[in-house]
Design a protein around this motif. Sequence first.
Motif, PDB file in Angstrom:
ATOM      1  N   SER A 270       0.812  -1.267   0.073  1.00 11.17           N
ATOM      2  CA  SER A 270       0.044   0.181  -0.158  1.00 11.17           C
ATOM      3  C   SER A 270       0.737   1.279   0.125  1.00 11.17           C
ATOM      4  O   SER A 270       0.344   2.355  -0.264  1.00 11.17           O
TER       5      SER A 270
ATOM      6  N   VAL B 257       0.628   1.305  -3.846  1.00 10.83           N
ATOM      7  CA  VAL B 257      -0.520   1.018  -4.399  1.00 10.83           C
ATOM      8  C   VAL B 257      -1.814   1.678  -3.395  1.00 10.83           C
ATOM      9  O   VAL B 257      -1.569   1.316  -2.213  1.00 10.83           O
ATOM     10  N   ASP B 258      -2.733   2.290  -4.036  1.00 11.04           N
ATOM     11  CA  ASP B 258      -3.954   2.818  -3.361  1.00 11.04           C
ATOM     12  C   ASP B 258      -5.312   1.753  -3.551  1.00 11.04           C
ATOM     13  O   ASP B 258      -5.733   1.831  -4.528  1.00 11.04           O
TER      14      ASP B 258
ATOM     15  N   THR C 197      -8.089   1.391  -2.209  1.00 10.95           N
ATOM     16  CA  THR C 197      -9.494   1.949  -1.932  1.00 10.95           C
ATOM     17  C   THR C 197     -10.003   3.349  -2.542  1.00 10.95           C
ATOM     18  O   THR C 197     -11.004   3.385  -3.003  1.00 10.95           O
ATOM     19  N   GLY C 198      -8.927   4.019  -2.820  1.00 13.53           N
ATOM     20  CA  GLY C 198      -9.396   5.484  -3.523  1.00 13.53           C
ATOM     21  C   GLY C 198      -9.545   5.505  -4.913  1.00 13.53           C
ATOM     22  O   GLY C 198      -9.646   4.087  -5.535  1.00 13.53           O
TER      23      GLY C 198
ATOM     24  N   THR D 228      -9.359   5.371  -8.974  1.00 11.56           N
ATOM     25  CA  THR D 228      -8.396   4.690  -9.644  1.00 11.56           C
ATOM     26  C   THR D 228      -8.022   5.971 -10.582  1.00 11.56           C
ATOM     27  O   THR D 228      -8.535   6.916 -10.783  1.00 11.56           O
TER      28      THR D 228
ATOM     29  N   ARG E 238      -9.408   9.396 -11.897  1.00 13.41           N
ATOM     30  CA  ARG E 238      -9.096  10.868 -11.756  1.00 13.41           C
ATOM     31  C   ARG E 238      -8.833  11.523 -12.796  1.00 13.41           C
ATOM     32  O   ARG E 238      -8.978  12.726 -12.825  1.00 13.41           O
TER      33      ARG E 238
ATOM     34  N   ARG F 151      -4.096   1.458 -10.299  1.00 14.00           N
ATOM     35  CA  ARG F 151      -4.143   1.712  -8.680  1.00 14.00           C
ATOM     36  C   ARG F 151      -2.639   2.244  -8.102  1.00 14.00           C
ATOM     37  O   ARG F 151      -2.854   2.406  -6.906  1.00 14.00           O
TER      38      ARG F 151
ATOM     39  N   ARG G 100      -0.150   4.955  -6.686  1.00 17.73           N
ATOM     40  CA  ARG G 100      -0.141   6.172  -6.259  1.00 17.73           C
ATOM     41  C   ARG G 100       0.368   7.021  -7.280  1.00 17.73           C
ATOM     42  O   ARG G 100       1.287   7.051  -8.045  1.00 17.73           O
TER      43      ARG G 100
ATOM     44  N   LYS H 275       3.050  13.924   0.603  1.00 18.21           N
ATOM     45  CA  LYS H 275       1.950  13.973   1.887  1.00 18.21           C
ATOM     46  C   LYS H 275       1.493  15.362   1.740  1.00 18.21           C
ATOM     47  O   LYS H 275       2.147  16.463   1.947  1.00 18.21           O
TER      48      LYS H 275
ATOM     49  N   GLU I 209      -1.659  16.303  -7.383  1.00 19.17           N
ATOM     50  CA  GLU I 209      -1.307  14.992  -7.650  1.00 19.17           C
ATOM     51  C   GLU I 209      -1.694  14.557  -9.235  1.00 19.17           C
ATOM     52  O   GLU I 209      -0.753  14.149  -9.978  1.00 19.17           O
TER      53      GLU I 209
END
Length: 348
Positions: free
Chosen positions: A125, A128-129, A131-132, A134, A138, A163, A165, A221, A228
Motif C-alpha cells: 500500500s 498502491v492505493d 481503496t481510493g 483509480t 481521476r 491503482r 499512487r 504527503k 497529484e
Amino acid sequence: MRITGTIRRTCLAAVLGASCGLFLATAAGAAECAGRDLIGALPAEQRAELDRAVEGVPYPTGIFWQATRGAARIEIAGTYHFPDPRHEATVARMAPLIAQAGALLVEAGPDEEAALTEKLRRDPSLMVDPTGPTLPERLGPAEWQIVAQAVEERGMPAVMASRLRPWYVAMLLGLSPCMMEQAQDLAARQGLDHRLIDEARDHDVPVLALEPWDTLFTLFKGMTPAEENDMIRAALPAARLADDYAATALEAYFRGDIRAVWEFGRLDALRNSGLPPGAVDRQVRLAEDRLMTRRNRSWIGPLTRAAEAAAARGKPVVAAFGALHLPGDTGVLRLLEAEGWTITRGGS
C-alpha cells in the motif's frame, strides 16, 4: 511476482533519483539508451532563454566541490544515479579521498535500501492505493489512455498502474523503457552512488545516510488530488520523448551544466505539457520544495555533525548525492555557505 519486484527495484531508483524532479525524473539513461541531447539541439532563441533562466542561480555548474569550516572539511561529488562508463573517471578521482575519509555520506546507504525493499515487500500500500479512486477515474478516459500506453511501454500493465499512487506514476513516466530494463538489475549495473559506496566499504570507511529509508513516502504527503493529477500531466513530456530526455540529462550532467537540467525541464513543460502556465509554475515550486529544498535543509545537520566528528580525528568526510541538490538559493552549497562554510570548486 515480477511486477511487484519491478516496483520495488524502480522505487529504489526513485529514492536515489527523486531529486531530478517531475520533468527529468531520474536523470535516467545510460550510454546504451539511445537518444538525442535536446539542450544541444535547442534553437538559438530557446537556448538564450535557458541561459537567462540559469543566470544568477548560485553554483549552477560543476559537480566537484569542497566545503571547509575551521578544521572540518567536506569533499562533495554531485552524482548521477544510473550507470555510465564515464563514471570511471569520477570514481578514480574520489577513491583516494574516500580512502582517507572519516565517513561517506549518501542519500540512501545499503541499510536504508534493504529496509525499503523489506517494507515494500510487506506493505504494497506504500505504492498502491487499494481503496481510493483509480487513475482512470481521476484523469478521465482520454488522458488515462495516454498514461496507460506510456506505463505499458515501461513493462507495467495498465490495469495494475491504475491503482498506483500518482507520485510513483509520475516518477515512472520519467524513466525511459530502456532504463526500466536496467532497473531490473540495479545491483549488477551500479550508478555512481553505489560505486562510491563500494569504495568506502573496501576501505572500511563508514557509510552514513543523509535521510531515513522512508523519506520518499513522506515527500508528497498533503498534496491535493488536483496537485497529484497535475504531477502526472507535467511528467508526460518526458514520457513522450523518454530516451531524448534521458540523453539530455546525461549529457548535461557530464558537461557539468547541472541547473540547466532543471530549467530545461521547466521551460519544456511550459511549452509542451499542455498545462496552463500557472499550473506548471505550481508544479515546479512544489517539486523544488519537496524533492530538493526540504531535503537539502535536512541534510545540513548530518553533514555538519559528521564533518566535525571526523575533523576531531584529523579526517575529512566525503558526501555524494544527486547533482541537482547542489545549485540554487536553497541548494546544499548555498545552505552550507549560510552556516559559515567556505565553498570552493573541485576539492583536491
